[in-house]
Scaffold this motif. Structure first.
Motif, PDB file in Angstrom:
ATOM      1  N   GLU A 259      38.353  33.437  34.451  1.00  0.00           N
ATOM      2  CA  GLU A 259      39.404  33.805  33.501  1.00  0.00           C
ATOM      3  C   GLU A 259      40.298  32.593  33.302  1.00  0.00           C
ATOM      4  OE1 GLU A 259      43.096  36.218  34.348  1.00  0.00           O
ATOM      5  OE2 GLU A 259      41.903  37.666  33.249  1.00  0.00           O
ATOM      6  N   GLY A 260      40.222  31.990  32.124  1.00  0.00           N
ATOM      7  CA  GLY A 260      40.991  30.781  31.859  1.00  0.00           C
ATOM      8  C   GLY A 260      40.582  29.694  32.831  1.00  0.00           C
ATOM      9  N   SER A 261      41.557  29.127  33.544  1.00  0.00           N
ATOM     10  CA  SER A 261      41.249  28.086  34.516  1.00  0.00           C
ATOM     11  C   SER A 261      41.102  28.659  35.927  1.00  0.00           C
ATOM     12  CB  SER A 261      42.344  27.019  34.507  1.00  0.00           C
ATOM     13  OG  SER A 261      43.585  27.603  34.860  1.00  0.00           O
ATOM     14  N   GLY A 262      41.177  29.984  36.061  1.00  0.00           N
ATOM     15  CA  GLY A 262      41.069  30.611  37.373  1.00  0.00           C
ATOM     16  C   GLY A 262      39.898  31.578  37.453  1.00  0.00           C
ATOM     17  N   TYR A 263      39.969  32.478  38.416  1.00  0.00           N
ATOM     18  CA  TYR A 263      38.871  33.406  38.677  1.00  0.00           C
ATOM     19  C   TYR A 263      39.412  34.793  39.005  1.00  0.00           C
ATOM     20  CZ  TYR A 263      36.420  29.006  39.294  1.00  0.00           C
ATOM     21  OH  TYR A 263      35.899  27.754  39.100  1.00  0.00           O
ATOM     22  N   LEU A 264      38.608  35.804  38.713  1.00  0.00           N
ATOM     23  CA  LEU A 264      38.903  37.181  39.099  1.00  0.00           C
ATOM     24  C   LEU A 264      37.830  37.651  40.064  1.00  0.00           C
ATOM     25  CD1 LEU A 264      39.888  38.954  35.758  1.00  0.00           C
ATOM     26  CD2 LEU A 264      41.398  38.180  37.587  1.00  0.00           C
ATOM     27  N   LEU A 265      38.240  38.327  41.102  1.00  0.00           N
ATOM     28  CA  LEU A 265      37.327  38.927  42.051  1.00  0.00           C
ATOM     29  C   LEU A 265      37.594  40.428  42.029  1.00  0.00           C
ATOM     30  CD1 LEU A 265      35.200  38.205  44.203  1.00  0.00           C
ATOM     31  CD2 LEU A 265      37.062  38.142  45.869  1.00  0.00           C
ATOM     32  N   HIS A 266      36.601  41.217  41.624  1.00  0.00           N
ATOM     33  CA  HIS A 266      36.723  42.671  41.538  1.00  0.00           C
ATOM     34  C   HIS A 266      36.059  43.294  42.759  1.00  0.00           C
ATOM     35  CE1 HIS A 266      37.935  42.732  37.250  1.00  0.00           C
ATOM     36  NE2 HIS A 266      37.272  41.593  37.233  1.00  0.00           N
TER      37      HIS A 266
ATOM     38  N   GLN B  90      43.940  29.624  44.983  1.00  0.00           N
ATOM     39  CA  GLN B  90      44.998  30.338  45.698  1.00  0.00           C
ATOM     40  C   GLN B  90      45.209  31.675  44.994  1.00  0.00           C
ATOM     41  OE1 GLN B  90      47.762  27.172  44.929  1.00  0.00           O
ATOM     42  NE2 GLN B  90      47.916  26.699  47.119  1.00  0.00           N
ATOM     43  N   ALA B  91      45.292  32.742  45.758  1.00  0.00           N
ATOM     44  CA  ALA B  91      45.545  34.052  45.162  1.00  0.00           C
ATOM     45  C   ALA B  91      46.940  34.037  44.543  1.00  0.00           C
ATOM     46  CB  ALA B  91      45.443  35.142  46.215  1.00  0.00           C
ATOM     47  N   ASP B  92      47.031  34.393  43.260  1.00  0.00           N
ATOM     48  CA  ASP B  92      48.344  34.443  42.628  1.00  0.00           C
ATOM     49  C   ASP B  92      48.693  35.841  42.125  1.00  0.00           C
ATOM     50  OD1 ASP B  92      46.851  34.607  40.275  1.00  0.00           O
ATOM     51  OD2 ASP B  92      47.481  32.659  39.521  1.00  0.00           O
ATOM     52  N   ARG B  93      47.716  36.783  42.229  1.00  0.00           N
ATOM     53  CA  ARG B  93      47.990  38.154  41.796  1.00  0.00           C
ATOM     54  C   ARG B  93      46.945  39.085  42.411  1.00  0.00           C
ATOM     55  NH1 ARG B  93      49.508  40.951  36.444  1.00  0.00           N
ATOM     56  NH2 ARG B  93      48.147  42.776  36.425  1.00  0.00           N
ATOM     57  N   THR B  94      47.399  40.240  42.853  1.00  0.00           N
ATOM     58  CA  THR B  94      46.476  41.295  43.254  1.00  0.00           C
ATOM     59  C   THR B  94      46.859  42.559  42.503  1.00  0.00           C
ATOM     60  OG1 THR B  94      47.840  41.889  45.180  1.00  0.00           O
ATOM     61  CG2 THR B  94      45.988  40.394  45.575  1.00  0.00           C
ATOM     62  N   GLU B  95      45.857  43.349  42.204  1.00  0.00           N
ATOM     63  CA  GLU B  95      46.076  44.606  41.491  1.00  0.00           C
ATOM     64  C   GLU B  95      45.222  45.681  42.151  1.00  0.00           C
ATOM     65  OE1 GLU B  95      45.460  46.419  37.023  1.00  0.00           O
ATOM     66  OE2 GLU B  95      45.835  44.280  37.263  1.00  0.00           O
ATOM     67  N   MET B  96      45.887  46.730  42.577  1.00  0.00           N
ATOM     68  CA  MET B  96      45.218  47.829  43.242  1.00  0.00           C
ATOM     69  C   MET B  96      45.328  49.062  42.352  1.00  0.00           C
ATOM     70  SD  MET B  96      45.745  48.741  47.286  1.00  0.00           S
ATOM     71  CE  MET B  96      47.477  48.756  47.101  1.00  0.00           C
ATOM     72  N   LEU B  97      44.184  49.663  42.028  1.00  0.00           N
ATOM     73  CA  LEU B  97      44.161  50.885  41.243  1.00  0.00           C
ATOM     74  C   LEU B  97      43.764  52.024  42.167  1.00  0.00           C
ATOM     75  CD1 LEU B  97      44.380  52.360  38.551  1.00  0.00           C
ATOM     76  CD2 LEU B  97      41.995  51.753  38.117  1.00  0.00           C
ATOM     77  N   GLN B  98      44.634  53.020  42.270  1.00  0.00           N
ATOM     78  CA  GLN B  98      44.378  54.151  43.142  1.00  0.00           C
ATOM     79  C   GLN B  98      43.715  55.281  42.361  1.00  0.00           C
ATOM     80  OE1 GLN B  98      48.405  54.598  44.609  1.00  0.00           O
ATOM     81  NE2 GLN B  98      47.869  53.490  46.465  1.00  0.00           N
ATOM     82  N   PRO B  99      43.010  56.186  43.050  1.00  0.00           N
ATOM     83  CA  PRO B  99      42.298  57.266  42.363  1.00  0.00           C
ATOM     84  C   PRO B  99      43.197  58.163  41.506  1.00  0.00           C
ATOM     85  CG  PRO B  99      41.520  57.080  44.603  1.00  0.00           C
ATOM     86  CD  PRO B  99      42.709  56.164  44.479  1.00  0.00           C
TER      87      PRO B  99
ATOM     88  N   ILE C  64      41.580  40.641  42.670  1.00  0.00           N
ATOM     89  CA  ILE C  64      42.318  39.466  43.136  1.00  0.00           C
ATOM     90  C   ILE C  64      42.142  38.367  42.102  1.00  0.00           C
ATOM     91  CG2 ILE C  64      42.618  37.770  44.981  1.00  0.00           C
ATOM     92  CD1 ILE C  64      41.054  39.736  46.799  1.00  0.00           C
ATOM     93  N   ARG C  65      43.244  37.810  41.634  1.00  0.00           N
ATOM     94  CA  ARG C  65      43.181  36.690  40.699  1.00  0.00           C
ATOM     95  C   ARG C  65      43.513  35.411  41.455  1.00  0.00           C
ATOM     96  NH1 ARG C  65      47.203  36.637  35.763  1.00  0.00           N
ATOM     97  NH2 ARG C  65      48.581  35.802  37.358  1.00  0.00           N
ATOM     98  N   PHE C  66      42.637  34.427  41.314  1.00  0.00           N
ATOM     99  CA  PHE C  66      42.822  33.124  41.944  1.00  0.00           C
ATOM    100  C   PHE C  66      43.138  32.094  40.868  1.00  0.00           C
ATOM    101  CE2 PHE C  66      39.972  35.433  44.747  1.00  0.00           C
ATOM    102  CZ  PHE C  66      40.527  35.200  45.991  1.00  0.00           C
ATOM    103  N   ASN C  67      44.049  31.174  41.165  1.00  0.00           N
ATOM    104  CA  ASN C  67      44.336  30.103  40.215  1.00  0.00           C
ATOM    105  C   ASN C  67      43.304  28.990  40.356  1.00  0.00           C
ATOM    106  OD1 ASN C  67      45.097  28.542  42.456  1.00  0.00           O
ATOM    107  ND2 ASN C  67      47.287  28.919  42.152  1.00  0.00           N
TER     108      ASN C  67
END
Length: 102
Positions: free
Chosen positions: A20-27, A51-60, A44-47
């Motif tokens: 994603e752009g200049s970074g990466y997403l790990l699902h 380096q992890a710069d954002r995490t997003e947790m989706l709950q049920p 987890i979004r890595f720059n």
């Protein structure tokens, strides 16, 4: 995934990644029914420096928890931060307190 420790993560989650752009997403999607009751997806979004710069947790139930990480420092941590002295009046003789996992 505590503290973003990814060792052995493939045993607990189905994993996919993308750029994603200049970074990466790990699902990460849970494999086990017990984990699926707590978590639907973890991203987890890595720059560009990985380096992890954002995490997003989706709950049920649809709740979404987003955490942004800024000002990361990779300076050494003083080992004295992990020393424990039992309070006065307690008996800690012969015991070793372990902090953290592993």
């Amino acid at each position: 995934t505590a503290s973003l420790n990814l060792e052995g993560v493939e045993q607990i989650y189905n994993i996919s990644g993308s750029r994603e752009g200049s970074g990466y997403l790990l699902h990460l999607a849970p494999r086990t029914p017990s984990m699926k009751r707590m978590l639907q997806q973890f991203v987890i979004r890595f720059n560009e420096g990985l380096q992890a710069d954002r995490t997003e947790m989706l709950q049920p139930n649809g709740d979404r928890i987003v955490t942004l990480y800024t000002n990361e420092a990779r300076a050494p941590i003083d080992p004295t931060m992990f020393q424990f002295s039992p309070p006065a009046g307690t008996n800690g003789a012969g015991r070793t307190a372990r902090v953290g996992g592993g």
